[in-house]
Write a protein that holds these residues in place. Structure first.
Motif, PDB file in Angstrom:
ATOM      1  N   ASP A 122       0.859  -1.176   0.000  1.00 18.03           N
ATOM      2  CA  ASP A 122       0.000   0.000   0.000  1.00 18.03           C
ATOM      3  C   ASP A 122       0.903   1.236   0.000  1.00 18.03           C
TER       4      ASP A 122
ATOM      5  N   GLY B 131       1.897  12.431   3.995  1.00 18.45           N
ATOM      6  CA  GLY B 131       2.097  10.988   4.102  1.00 18.45           C
ATOM      7  C   GLY B 131       3.525  10.677   4.522  1.00 18.45           C
ATOM      8  N   TRP B 132       3.917   9.426   4.399  1.00 24.36           N
ATOM      9  CA  TRP B 132       5.273   9.015   4.770  1.00 24.36           C
ATOM     10  C   TRP B 132       6.265   9.544   3.748  1.00 24.36           C
TER      11      TRP B 132
ATOM     12  N   ARG C 135       6.400  10.536   9.101  1.00 27.25           N
ATOM     13  CA  ARG C 135       5.036  10.803   8.641  1.00 27.25           C
ATOM     14  C   ARG C 135       4.842  12.318   8.613  1.00 27.25           C
TER      15      ARG C 135
ATOM     16  N   ALA D 276       0.480   4.078   0.963  1.00 29.78           N
ATOM     17  CA  ALA D 276       0.305   4.937   2.130  1.00 29.78           C
ATOM     18  C   ALA D 276       1.090   4.422   3.333  1.00 29.78           C
ATOM     19  N   THR D 277       1.785   3.286   3.175  1.00 33.09           N
ATOM     20  CA  THR D 277       2.577   2.712   4.265  1.00 33.09           C
ATOM     21  C   THR D 277       4.055   3.014   4.039  1.00 33.09           C
TER      22      THR D 277
END
Length: 155
Positions: free
Chosen positions: A44, A137-138, A133, A46-47
């Motif tokens: 994902d 996002g990351w 973060r 977003a990770t």
């Protein structure tokens, strides 16, 4: 006990040796083929793992602008730093592990060159990506692989 004909046991054993060798070779080739052709897991985006995967994919594809967009604000690195890197076209990057603690994360990868003729060869080295973060996002902190130094944001 009397034997009436010739003893064919040793002949049968000799005949089985090539059959067993071929079956063994086919089994080894099947394992190697599976290991080489298995699809990569898609994380994902977003990770932390997904950000590193997206970054590495962009770097390997030569899309240094997309890779630089995943760097944290204030990073000492820029797309122009990535433009100066050289990577073997057979470079492989595999996830080793990751840890997340609050707004900080570390993603460990093994970077190497596909072993080619030596599938059991131990090549490569472990690298750690540090991420923060942000509101976007990351993002990757510091000087990430494949860089060892950066000259700054010269886009």
């Amino acid at each position: 006990m009397t034997t009436i004909g010739p003893d064919r046991t040793s002949e049968r054993r000799r005949a089985l040796v090539p059959v067993v060798a071929v079956v063994g070779l086919v089994a080894v080739l099947a394992v190697v083929l599976f290991a080489v052709t298995r699809p990569a897991k898609v994380w994902d985006p977003a990770t932390p793992q997904g950000v590193v995967q997206t970054y590495v994919t962009a770097v390997l594809a030569g899309d240094t602008v997309a890779a630089a967009d995943l760097l944290a604000p204030g990073s000492p690195c820029a797309a122009t730093d990535l433009d100066r890197t050289f990577l073997d076209r057979d470079t492989r990057v595999d996830l080793v592990g990751s840890t997340v603690q609050g707004t900080q994360a570390q993603v460990r990868v093994r970077v190497g060159v596909d072993p080619g003729a030596d599938p059991l060869g131990d090549n490569g080295e472990e690298r750690t990506f540090r991420l923060t973060r942000t509101t976007s996002g990351w993002r990757i902190d510091g000087i990430p692989w494949p860089l060892y130094e950066c000259t700054g944001r010269l886009t």
